[in-house]
Design an enzyme around this catalytic site. Structure first.
Site, PDB file in Angstrom:
ATOM      1  N   HIS A 101       0.701  -1.212   0.034  1.00 60.28           N
ATOM      2  CA  HIS A 101       0.075   0.087  -0.121  1.00 60.28           C
ATOM      3  C   HIS A 101       0.819   1.257  -0.017  1.00 60.28           C
ATOM      4  CE1 HIS A 101      -2.338   3.390   2.421  1.00 60.28           C
ATOM      5  NE2 HIS A 101      -2.984   3.159   1.272  1.00 60.28           N
ATOM      6  N   SER A 102       0.562   2.049  -0.862  1.00 61.03           N
ATOM      7  CA  SER A 102       1.328   3.338  -1.197  1.00 61.03           C
ATOM      8  C   SER A 102       2.949   3.261  -1.162  1.00 61.03           C
ATOM      9  CB  SER A 102       0.920   4.412   0.287  1.00 61.03           C
ATOM     10  OG  SER A 102       1.183   5.424   0.162  1.00 61.03           O
ATOM     11  N   LEU A 103       3.550   3.810  -0.123  1.00 61.90           N
ATOM     12  CA  LEU A 103       4.861   3.648  -0.219  1.00 61.90           C
ATOM     13  C   LEU A 103       5.325   1.979  -0.182  1.00 61.90           C
ATOM     14  CD1 LEU A 103       8.204   4.177   0.181  1.00 61.90           C
ATOM     15  CD2 LEU A 103       7.645   4.007   2.764  1.00 61.90           C
TER      16      LEU A 103
END
Length: 303
Positions: A101-103
């Protein structure tokens, strides 16, 4: 499925995490959270996913229950990618899936490009590539990053982390979040985000990560790395994040239209846009599970 905590010894301390399923029979899935989050980001999603997999969610260095990197030098994006390899080597996996998720999605993208023969499938939750730097601005960007780290290191050495009650810590997490997060989602994250401090708690996340340790690479370098990925990929985009990307108001580059267009050329790439904000996998895990399950279960990975 009841998760089991674990620790993996590394040179700077240990990498902590939690795992769901059977390690000896379940096909492994490495799950990687976003910046200043922890393995708890998957607490509401993984129980909805197939039990035949072995789900391993880690706390990145300096997050959750994992040891921070040593003081005295900047944290670099590739250091985090390397930490994923240490986890893979510890479990001696030769084939596995990744979900980030995300980073965490950005790290999984890099890992899938660096080790294309290891990753069989990849799920990217509202993230794909990090921000990039024009080649003629590299020196300026590096100078700025060094100055940022020096200033942050000096400031952190001169102050004591504030202490909060658990309820106040949850409220601050919700208030300071770049995108909307529910109280239930915040409770899932806070479990691994606090350390005892006096009569209360302090946030345990390494504060250096507020500087966003993104790699100083060009867009072409990023796209070249994408071309090295061999595995089947699913990108799930939150509608709110997509709108912010088009308006160029994202707090950090979760993905870019250029990268998505490049990935669309891959026969093994699919992306879906769903209602919700950046933490939709936490706020509305059922909608995300509805896309992840057929992708993992279908040998053709077609949705």
């Amino acid at each position: 499925m009841k998760p089991v905590d674990f620790e993996i010894p590394v040179g700077w301390g240990h990498i902590a995490g939690k795992a769901w399923g059977k390690p000896n029979t379940g096909f492994p899935v490495l799950c990687v959270h976003g910046i200043q989050d922890n393995a708890g980001t998957f607490d509401r999603l993984i129980p909805l996913l197939p039990k035949r997999f072995y789900w391993v969610a880690i706390d990145l260095p300096g997050h959750g229950h994992s040891s921070p990197f040593e003081d005295g030098h900047p944290i670099e994006f590739t250091h985090l990618v390397y930490s994923l390899k240490r986890v893979v080597d510890h479990f001696m996996w030769t084939k596995f899936y990744v979900m980030g998720h995300s980073l965490g999605a950005q790290l999984c993208t890099f890992f899938s490009g660096i080790y294309p023969d290891l990753v069989v499938k990849a799920v990217f939750l509202d993230g794909l590539i990090p921000s990039t730097t024009p080649s003629d601005e590299y020196a300026k960007a590096l100078c700025h990053k060094f100055d940022q780290y020096h200033a942050a290191e000096k400031a952190l050495s001169q102050k004591t982390a504030p202490s909060y009650s658990r309820s106040d810590a949850i409220k601050r997490l919700i208030k300071n979040r770049p995108s909307m997060i529910t109280n239930e989602s915040a409770k899932a994250l806070i479990k691994r985000s606090l350390a005892v401090s006096g009569d209360g708690f302090r946030y345990s996340t390494d504060q250096r990560f507020k500087l966003l340790p993104l790699p100083l690479i060009t867009l072409n370098q990023c796209l070249n790395l994408l071309q090295s990925i061999k595995c089947q990929c699913l990108l799930i985009i939150a509608q709110d994040s997509l709108e912010k990307m088009k308006k160029n108001t994202l707090p950090m580059s979760y993905y870019s239209e250029t990268a998505i267009k490049a990935m669309e050329m891959f026969p093994n790439f699919t992306y879906k846009v769903i209602p919700g904000q950046h933490d939709v996998h936490l706020n509305d895990p059922k909608s995300v599970a509805a896309l992840v399950i057929p992708f993992l279960e279908d040998t053709q990975s077609s949705l």
